[in-house]
Design a protein around this motif. Structure first.
Motif, PDB file in Angstrom:
ATOM      1  N   ILE A 302       7.855  -5.811   3.997  1.00  0.00           N
ATOM      2  CA  ILE A 302       6.710  -6.563   4.527  1.00  0.00           C
ATOM      3  C   ILE A 302       6.499  -6.107   5.966  1.00  0.00           C
ATOM      4  N   LEU A 303       5.476  -5.283   6.165  1.00  0.00           N
ATOM      5  CA  LEU A 303       5.163  -4.735   7.481  1.00  0.00           C
ATOM      6  C   LEU A 303       4.133  -5.622   8.160  1.00  0.00           C
ATOM      7  N   GLY A 304       4.418  -6.047   9.380  1.00  0.00           N
ATOM      8  CA  GLY A 304       3.481  -6.870  10.133  1.00  0.00           C
ATOM      9  C   GLY A 304       2.669  -6.034  11.109  1.00  0.00           C
ATOM     10  N   ILE A 305       1.419  -6.423  11.314  1.00  0.00           N
ATOM     11  CA  ILE A 305       0.567  -5.796  12.321  1.00  0.00           C
ATOM     12  C   ILE A 305       0.067  -6.902  13.237  1.00  0.00           C
ATOM     13  N   ALA A 306       0.413  -6.819  14.525  1.00  0.00           N
ATOM     14  CA  ALA A 306       0.092  -7.848  15.508  1.00  0.00           C
ATOM     15  C   ALA A 306      -0.780  -7.255  16.604  1.00  0.00           C
ATOM     16  N   GLY A 307      -1.417  -8.133  17.355  1.00  0.00           N
ATOM     17  CA  GLY A 307      -2.249  -7.698  18.477  1.00  0.00           C
ATOM     18  C   GLY A 307      -3.320  -8.723  18.763  1.00  0.00           C
ATOM     19  N   ILE A 308      -3.745  -8.798  20.023  1.00  0.00           N
ATOM     20  CA  ILE A 308      -4.799  -9.735  20.379  1.00  0.00           C
ATOM     21  C   ILE A 308      -6.131  -9.211  19.867  1.00  0.00           C
ATOM     22  N   THR A 309      -7.169 -10.065  19.911  1.00  0.00           N
ATOM     23  CA  THR A 309      -8.495  -9.654  19.471  1.00  0.00           C
ATOM     24  C   THR A 309      -8.988  -8.486  20.324  1.00  0.00           C
ATOM     25  N   GLY A 310      -9.501  -7.456  19.654  1.00  0.00           N
ATOM     26  CA  GLY A 310      -9.947  -6.248  20.337  1.00  0.00           C
ATOM     27  C   GLY A 310      -8.889  -5.179  20.421  1.00  0.00           C
ATOM     28  N   SER A 311      -7.685  -5.470  19.942  1.00  0.00           N
ATOM     29  CA  SER A 311      -6.589  -4.501  20.012  1.00  0.00           C
ATOM     30  C   SER A 311      -6.672  -3.448  18.912  1.00  0.00           C
ATOM     31  N   GLY A 312      -7.470  -3.709  17.870  1.00  0.00           N
ATOM     32  CA  GLY A 312      -7.507  -2.851  16.693  1.00  0.00           C
ATOM     33  C   GLY A 312      -6.867  -3.514  15.493  1.00  0.00           C
ATOM     34  N   ARG A 313      -6.076  -4.545  15.747  1.00  0.00           N
ATOM     35  CA  ARG A 313      -5.400  -5.256  14.666  1.00  0.00           C
ATOM     36  C   ARG A 313      -6.384  -5.793  13.630  1.00  0.00           C
ATOM     37  N   GLU A 314      -7.548  -6.295  14.099  1.00  0.00           N
ATOM     38  CA  GLU A 314      -8.483  -6.937  13.187  1.00  0.00           C
ATOM     39  C   GLU A 314      -9.185  -5.947  12.256  1.00  0.00           C
ATOM     40  N   ALA A 315      -9.136  -4.631  12.568  1.00  0.00           N
ATOM     41  CA  ALA A 315      -9.796  -3.627  11.719  1.00  0.00           C
ATOM     42  C   ALA A 315      -8.817  -2.896  10.805  1.00  0.00           C
ATOM     43  N   ALA A 316      -7.527  -3.042  11.052  1.00  0.00           N
ATOM     44  CA  ALA A 316      -6.525  -2.235  10.346  1.00  0.00           C
ATOM     45  C   ALA A 316      -6.558  -2.451   8.835  1.00  0.00           C
ATOM     46  N   ALA A 317      -6.635  -3.696   8.394  1.00  0.00           N
ATOM     47  CA  ALA A 317      -6.577  -3.990   6.959  1.00  0.00           C
ATOM     48  C   ALA A 317      -7.736  -3.338   6.207  1.00  0.00           C
ATOM     49  N   SER A 318      -8.946  -3.497   6.726  1.00  0.00           N
ATOM     50  CA  SER A 318     -10.123  -2.931   6.052  1.00  0.00           C
ATOM     51  C   SER A 318     -10.099  -1.409   6.046  1.00  0.00           C
ATOM     52  N   LEU A 319      -9.576  -0.815   7.101  1.00  0.00           N
ATOM     53  CA  LEU A 319      -9.477   0.651   7.138  1.00  0.00           C
ATOM     54  C   LEU A 319      -8.524   1.160   6.063  1.00  0.00           C
ATOM     55  N   ILE A 320      -7.378   0.526   5.931  1.00  0.00           N
ATOM     56  CA  ILE A 320      -6.399   0.959   4.928  1.00  0.00           C
ATOM     57  C   ILE A 320      -6.966   0.787   3.525  1.00  0.00           C
ATOM     58  N   PHE A 321      -7.644  -0.329   3.293  1.00  0.00           N
ATOM     59  CA  PHE A 321      -8.169  -0.636   1.964  1.00  0.00           C
ATOM     60  C   PHE A 321      -9.386   0.213   1.605  1.00  0.00           C
ATOM     61  N   LEU A 478       4.393 -13.972  11.362  1.00  0.00           N
ATOM     62  CA  LEU A 478       4.954 -12.621  11.338  1.00  0.00           C
ATOM     63  C   LEU A 478       6.478 -12.660  11.448  1.00  0.00           C
ATOM     64  N   ALA A 479       6.991 -13.547  12.306  1.00  0.00           N
ATOM     65  CA  ALA A 479       8.442 -13.651  12.479  1.00  0.00           C
ATOM     66  C   ALA A 479       9.119 -14.116  11.195  1.00  0.00           C
ATOM     67  N   LEU A 480       8.487 -15.040  10.475  1.00  0.00           N
ATOM     68  CA  LEU A 480       9.070 -15.578   9.247  1.00  0.00           C
ATOM     69  C   LEU A 480       9.057 -14.571   8.106  1.00  0.00           C
ATOM     70  N   LEU A 481       8.023 -13.716   8.075  1.00  0.00           N
ATOM     71  CA  LEU A 481       7.810 -12.881   6.896  1.00  0.00           C
ATOM     72  C   LEU A 481       8.308 -11.444   7.021  1.00  0.00           C
ATOM     73  N   THR A 483       9.603  -7.547   7.891  1.00  0.00           N
ATOM     74  CA  THR A 483      10.755  -6.690   8.092  1.00  0.00           C
ATOM     75  C   THR A 483      10.697  -6.005   9.451  1.00  0.00           C
ATOM     76  N   ARG A 484       9.503  -5.590   9.832  1.00  0.00           N
ATOM     77  CA  ARG A 484       9.247  -5.023  11.156  1.00  0.00           C
ATOM     78  C   ARG A 484       7.778  -5.220  11.479  1.00  0.00           C
ATOM     79  N   ILE A 485       7.433  -5.066  12.767  1.00  0.00           N
ATOM     80  CA  ILE A 485       6.088  -5.390  13.229  1.00  0.00           C
ATOM     81  C   ILE A 485       5.578  -4.285  14.142  1.00  0.00           C
ATOM     82  N   LEU A 486       4.347  -3.834  13.867  1.00  0.00           N
ATOM     83  CA  LEU A 486       3.655  -2.904  14.746  1.00  0.00           C
ATOM     84  C   LEU A 486       2.744  -3.702  15.661  1.00  0.00           C
ATOM     85  N   VAL A 487       2.832  -3.453  16.961  1.00  0.00           N
ATOM     86  CA  VAL A 487       2.012  -4.164  17.946  1.00  0.00           C
ATOM     87  C   VAL A 487       0.899  -3.234  18.415  1.00  0.00           C
ATOM     88  N   PHE A 488      -0.349  -3.679  18.212  1.00  0.00           N
ATOM     89  CA  PHE A 488      -1.514  -2.875  18.568  1.00  0.00           C
ATOM     90  C   PHE A 488      -2.006  -3.204  19.970  1.00  0.00           C
TER      91      PHE A 488
END
Length: 525
Positions: A302-321, A478-481, A483-488
Motif C-alpha cells: 500500500i503506497l501512500g502519496i501525500a502533499g498539500i494542495t497544488g503539490s501534484g498529489r491531487e493529479a497523481a491518481a488520474s494520471l496513473i489511471f 496514510l500512517a494507518l494504511l 507501507t511507505r509514503i511519497l511526499v509531493f
C-alpha cells in the motif's frame, strides 16, 4: 459502559448562563413513515463552538436542513434564536432571525469576484434604480475580510483564490450584518477541501467569529478538529441525541465509542509485501501538475502519496489511471498501458476510486445495483440479454460484504449517505479483483465507522495480492494504511517515508516540502 443521555441533558449542560443563541426542543423529522430524526434537543450559548458528530445517517444533515428552512420539521419541534421563537419552514425567516450557514460546497460563483459573491443573497446596498457604488462595496468587502484576518484582492475571480480564502469569503458573507445580527454560524464540513496548513487558518477565522459573540455549530467527521476547536460536542446516532459533553475531560476513544455505539479497535497492520514481485511500474510520469513520477509498487504493498494542495498529489491518481493525458510509461505485470484510455487501464487490471464521487463516480438517477456493476456488465450478459437474477445475487453479496446501508439494490444512489456511496464505488472495483487499486481521498467526508470499514477493505485487498496506491490529505489515514509514503512538492516527489511512520511526521514532511519552505531554507543557507 456508555450511558445515553436524555434529550434534555444539553439544556442543563451549562448552568446559570445567558440566553442561548440557539435552543432546539424535540426536533423530529419523518420521511415516508420513517423517522430519521427523533426528539433532538440542544442549546448553544453565544460565543460557544459546539461540534455535532455522528455517523453518516445519524441525523446531522437533517437537523441542519430543518434549521435552514429546507425541511419542514414534524409537529412539536420548537426552535428559538436568542430567546425568540422561530418558524423554520422558510429560509428567509431563519436568516432574519440570525441563523447563518456555510455549506461544504460554499455556494460561491467562481467566475464572480469577491465583492460580487459577497453581494449574492443580500444585495449591494443601493436603492431601486440607483447604481451600485462599487468603490464603497470594495471597501466594505476588504473590511469584512480584514475582520476575519484575511487580506484578499477583492477584485479577482473567487475561483482563483486559495481554498481557505474562498472559505473566508463564504464565512464573511454569512456573518456580515445585513438585515439582522448573526447569532449562530453553522459550518458543515468546512475543512473537507482544505489542505492541512489551511485548516489552522480556518480555525483562527472561526475563533474570531466566536470572539465576536456569535455561536458556532461545527459539523465534522475529523475528530482531531473537534478536539482542537470545539468547546463542547453533541453526538447523534440513528436520528437520536446520545449525549452532549464538554470537550474538556473527553478522550478520543470515548467519543468514537459514543458515535458508533461500541468500541472500535484501530489497526495499523498492513499486508505482507512481496519484495520480489513488482506489479505496477511508473516511469517518468508527467502531466497536469506532476513531473517525472517514478515508482515501483509491489504485490501486497500500500503506497501512500501525500502533499498539500497544488503539490501534484491531487493529479497523481488520474494520471496513473489514464484519466488525464500523460507522458512516461505505466506498466502492469510487464505490459504497457496506453495514456488517456481508462478503458484500457481497466482491461490491464487497474481500478480507481476518485476523490470527487458525486461528479465523476456516481451515476445519478440510477440504482445502487446499476452503479455497482457498470464497470463490467459482460459478467451478467448472455446473447445480448442481461441476467438480472445473477446480477442481483452478486450485488447483494457485495452490499453485505461492505455493510452498505440500506442493503437495497434497487434504491437510488442519491438516497445513500457519503460513506455508503463510497462503499458502493469501492465494491464496483473490488468485484473485478484488480491487480492495481488506486484510491484518491478514499474516506473524505466519511464518518468514523464507515472509515474503519473502508480501511479494512483496503487492507484485505492488499492481503489478497493487490497493489494499492492511496492519495490522501489525511496524514492519519496514510500512517494507518501505508507501507511507505511519497511526499509531493512542486509536482515532484520530494521525499520518501518508509513505514511505519507517525501522522505528525507525514504532516511535517508535507509542510517542509513546500516550495516556500525550500526557498526560505535556501535563503537561510
Amino acid at each position: 459502559m456508555l450511558v445515553e443521555s436524555s434529550s434534555d441533558e444539553d439544556a442543563g449542560l451549562f448552568k446559570d448562563q445567558v440566553t442561548p443563541a440557539l435552543q432546539v426542543h424535540s426536533a423530529s423529522k419523518t420521511f415516508g413513515g420513517v423517522r430519521v430524526l427523533e426528539d433532538v434537543s440542544l442549546a448553544v450559548l453565544p460565543g460557544e463552538i459546539r461540534a455535532i458528530v455522528g455517523e453518516n445517517g445519524s441525523g446531522k444533515s437533517t437537523l441542519v436542513k430543518i434549521l435552514a428552512g429546507y425541511y419542514e420539521p414534524d409537529a412539536g419541534t420548537e426552535v428559538a434564536v436568542a430567546g425568540n421563537p422561530v418558524t423554520t419552514t422558510h429560509a428567509g425567516e431563519a436568516k432574519n432571525a440570525g441563523l447563518r450557514f456555510v455549506h461544504q460546497d460554499l455556494a460561491l460563483v467562481d467566475s464572480l469576484n469577491v465583492v460580487e459573491n459577497l453581494g449574492l443573497g443580500r444585495g449591494f446596498g443601493c436603492g431601486r434604480g440607483r447604481p451600485v457604488n462599487w468603490a464603497d462595496r470594495r471597501r466594505e468587502a476588504r473590511q469584512n475580510l480584514a475582520e476575519l484576518g484575511y487580506d484578499v484582492d477583492v477584485t479577482v475571480p473567487t475561483g482563483k483564490l486559495q481554498a481557505s480564502e474562498r472559505t473566508a469569503v463564504a464565512v464573511a458573507r454569512a456573518v456580515a450584518e445585513h438585515h439582522s445580527r448573526p447569532q449562530l454560524l453553522v459550518l458543515d464540513e468546512p475543512t473537507a477541501n482544505l489542505p492541512g496548513p489551511e485548516v489552522e487558518r480556518l480555525f483562527d477565522l472561526v475563533r474570531r467569529v466566536r470572539d465576536n459573540g456569535v455561536a458556532v455549530l461545527f459539523i465534522s467527521h475529523h475528530l482531531d478538529e473537534v478536539f482542537e476547536l470545539a468547546d463542547s460536542v453533541t453526538v447523534l446516532r440513528g436520528g437520536r441525541l446520545i449525549t452532549t459533553r464538554p470537550i474538556a475531560g473527553l478522550d478520543r476513544s470515548t467519543l468514537i465509542e459514543l458515535i458508533v455505539g461500541h468500541p472500535v479497535q484501530s489497526s495499523t497492520q498492513t499486508a505482507v509485501v512481496d519484495e520480489r514481485s513488482v506489479v505496477l511500474e511508473l516511469k517518468s510520469i508527467s502531466g497536469a501538475t506532476v513531473h517525472k513520477l517514478s515508482a515501483d509498487v509491489r504485490k501486497g504493498e500500500i503506497l501512500g502519496i501525500a502533499g498539500i494542495t497544488g503539490s501534484g498529489r491531487e493529479a497523481a491518481a488520474s494520471l496513473i489511471f489514464g484519466g488525464l493525458p500523460r507522458t512516461g510509461d505505466v506498466v502492469v505485470d510487464g505490459h504497457f498501458v496506453p495514456s488517456g484510455r481508462p478503458d484500457l487501464s481497466i482491461g490491464a487490471g487497474i481500478a480507481m476510486v476518485p476523490a470527487n464521487r458525486p461528479r465523476v463516480a456516481v451515476v445519478h438517477g440510477h440504482t445502487v445495483a446499476e452503479n455497482l456493476t457498470l464497470a463490467r456488465l459482460k459478467d451478467f450478459s448472455q446473447k445480448g440479454w442481461l441476467r438480472r437474477r445473477e446480477e442481483m445475487r452478486t450485488v447483494q453479496g457485495w452490499l453485505g460484504e461492505l455493510d452498505v446501508r440500506p442493503r437495497e439494490p434497487h434504491a437510488l444512489m442519491s438516497r445513500l449517505s457519503g460513506g455508503n456511496a463510497q462503499k458502493v464505488i469501492l465494491a464496483r472495483w473490488l468485484r473485478l479483483e484488480p491487480r492495481v487499486l488506486i484510491l484518491d481521498e478514499p474516506t473524505q467526508g466519511v464518518d468514523v465507522g464507515a472509515k474503519q470499514d473502508i480501511h479494512d477493505r483496503i487492507r484485505a485487498a492488499a492481503s489478497s495480492g493487490c497493489s494499492v496506491v492511496v492519495c490522501s490529505t489525511d496524514s492519519e489515514e496514510l500512517a494507518l494504511l501505508c507501507t511507505r509514503i511519497l511526499v509531493f512538492s512542486g509536482g515532484r516527489v520530494e521525499s520518501e517515508l518508509p513505514g511505519p511512520v507517525e501522522a505528525a511526521a507525514i504532516t511535517a514532511a508535507c509542510l517542509a516540502a513546500t516550495p516556500e519552505a525550500r526557498k526560505t531554507e535556501e535563503a537561510g543557507a
